[in-house]
Design a protein around this motif. Structure first.
Motif, short mmCIF file in Angstrom:
data_model
loop_
_atom_site.label_atom_id
_atom_site.label_comp_id
_atom_site.label_asym_id
_atom_site.label_seq_id
_atom_site.Cartn_x
_atom_site.Cartn_y
_atom_site.Cartn_z
N LEU A 5 0.93 -1.08 -0.19
CA LEU A 5 -0.02 -0.03 -0.04
C LEU A 5 0.97 1.19 -0.09
O LEU A 5 0.62 2.27 -0.78
CB LEU A 5 -0.96 0.14 1.15
N LEU A 6 2.16 1.16 0.84
CA LEU A 6 2.76 2.56 0.82
C LEU A 6 3.52 2.55 -0.24
O LEU A 6 3.69 3.75 -1.07
CB LEU A 6 3.85 2.21 1.91
N LEU A 7 3.99 1.71 -1.12
CA LEU A 7 4.55 1.77 -2.46
C LEU A 7 3.83 2.31 -3.41
O LEU A 7 3.85 3.04 -4.42
CB LEU A 7 5.15 0.13 -2.82
N SER A 8 2.24 1.63 -3.54
CA SER A 8 1.43 1.95 -4.58
C SER A 8 1.13 3.49 -4.32
O SER A 8 0.62 4.13 -5.23
CB SER A 8 0.31 1.08 -4.55
N ALA A 9 0.84 3.79 -2.96
CA ALA A 9 0.47 5.14 -2.68
C ALA A 9 1.39 6.16 -3.36
O ALA A 9 1.06 7.37 -3.63
CB ALA A 9 0.37 5.36 -1.33
N SER A 10 2.51 5.85 -3.04
CA SER A 10 3.71 6.70 -3.70
C SER A 10 3.65 6.96 -5.23
O SER A 10 3.77 8.15 -5.68
CB SER A 10 5.05 6.07 -3.39
N LEU A 11 3.48 5.78 -6.11
CA LEU A 11 3.18 5.88 -7.27
C LEU A 11 1.97 6.79 -7.65
O LEU A 11 1.88 7.49 -8.40
CB LEU A 11 3.06 4.58 -7.98
N GLY A 42 10.63 9.53 -1.89
CA GLY A 42 11.51 8.51 -1.54
C GLY A 42 11.37 8.17 -0.05
O GLY A 42 11.62 6.80 0.03
N PHE A 43 10.67 8.77 0.68
CA PHE A 43 10.33 8.36 2.04
C PHE A 43 9.25 7.39 1.87
O PHE A 43 9.46 6.30 2.63
CB PHE A 43 9.83 9.58 2.90
N LEU A 44 8.26 7.56 1.00
CA LEU A 44 7.07 6.60 1.03
C LEU A 44 7.64 5.28 0.23
O LEU A 44 7.15 4.12 0.90
CB LEU A 44 6.00 6.96 0.20
N LYS A 45 8.62 5.39 -0.71
CA LYS A 45 8.96 4.20 -1.26
C LYS A 45 9.92 3.48 -0.30
O LYS A 45 10.04 2.29 -0.35
CB LYS A 45 9.93 4.51 -2.58
N GLY A 46 10.99 4.20 0.31
CA GLY A 46 11.87 3.42 1.18
C GLY A 46 11.16 2.93 2.41
O GLY A 46 11.34 1.64 2.85
N THR A 47 9.87 3.37 2.97
CA THR A 47 9.23 2.89 4.02
C THR A 47 8.44 1.63 3.39
O THR A 47 8.53 0.63 4.36
CB THR A 47 8.41 3.90 4.57
N GLY A 48 7.90 1.63 2.31
CA GLY A 48 7.37 0.53 1.80
C GLY A 48 8.05 -0.56 1.61
O GLY A 48 7.89 -1.91 1.81
N ILE A 49 9.57 -0.36 1.18
CA ILE A 49 10.51 -1.33 0.90
C ILE A 49 10.99 -1.97 2.38
O ILE A 49 11.04 -3.12 2.26
CB ILE A 49 11.56 -0.92 0.00
N GLY A 50 11.12 -1.01 3.20
CA GLY A 50 11.67 -1.67 4.54
C GLY A 50 10.39 -2.23 5.11
O GLY A 50 10.76 -3.29 5.93
N VAL A 51 9.09 -2.07 5.26
CA VAL A 51 8.14 -2.84 5.72
C VAL A 51 7.92 -4.17 4.93
O VAL A 51 7.68 -5.28 5.59
CB VAL A 51 6.84 -2.09 5.49
N LEU A 52 8.34 -4.33 3.61
CA LEU A 52 8.22 -5.55 3.10
C LEU A 52 9.32 -6.49 3.44
O LEU A 52 9.21 -7.54 3.38
CB LEU A 52 8.27 -5.29 1.54
N LEU A 53 10.48 -5.79 3.72
CA LEU A 53 11.67 -6.55 4.06
C LEU A 53 11.42 -7.30 5.55
O LEU A 53 11.85 -8.15 6.02
CB LEU A 53 12.87 -5.83 4.21
#
Length: 69
Positions: free
Chosen positions: A24-30, A44-55
């Motif tokens: 949801l964070l990654l798609s919200a960024s897009l 960058g904050f939204l994408k980075g947070t989304g990737i961090g949550v997925l990891l």
């Protein structure tokens, strides 16, 4: 007390919710970048947070799998 409640989530279900939040964070960024002018910091904050949550979800899934063995 806080942890005595019967509504404690099973770890298998919990990481599925974490994956959903990360996606949801990654798609919200897009979506936000498509419709609004979004500063690079916010994008960058939204994408980075989304990737961090997925990891985080992947690590949690591995730990659940190892504890079941």
């Amino acid at each position: 007390m806080l942890f005595d409640s019967p509504r404690i989530m099973k770890p298998v279900i919990a990481y599925k919710y974490i994956v959903a939040i990360g996606l949801l964070l990654l798609s919200a960024s897009l979506v936000l970048k498509h419709y609004f002018v979004l500063p690079d910091f916010a994008d960058g904050f939204l994408k980075g947070t989304g990737i961090g949550v997925l990891l985080l979800a992947l690590v949690k899934k591995q730990r659940v799998k190892q504890s079941n063995n």
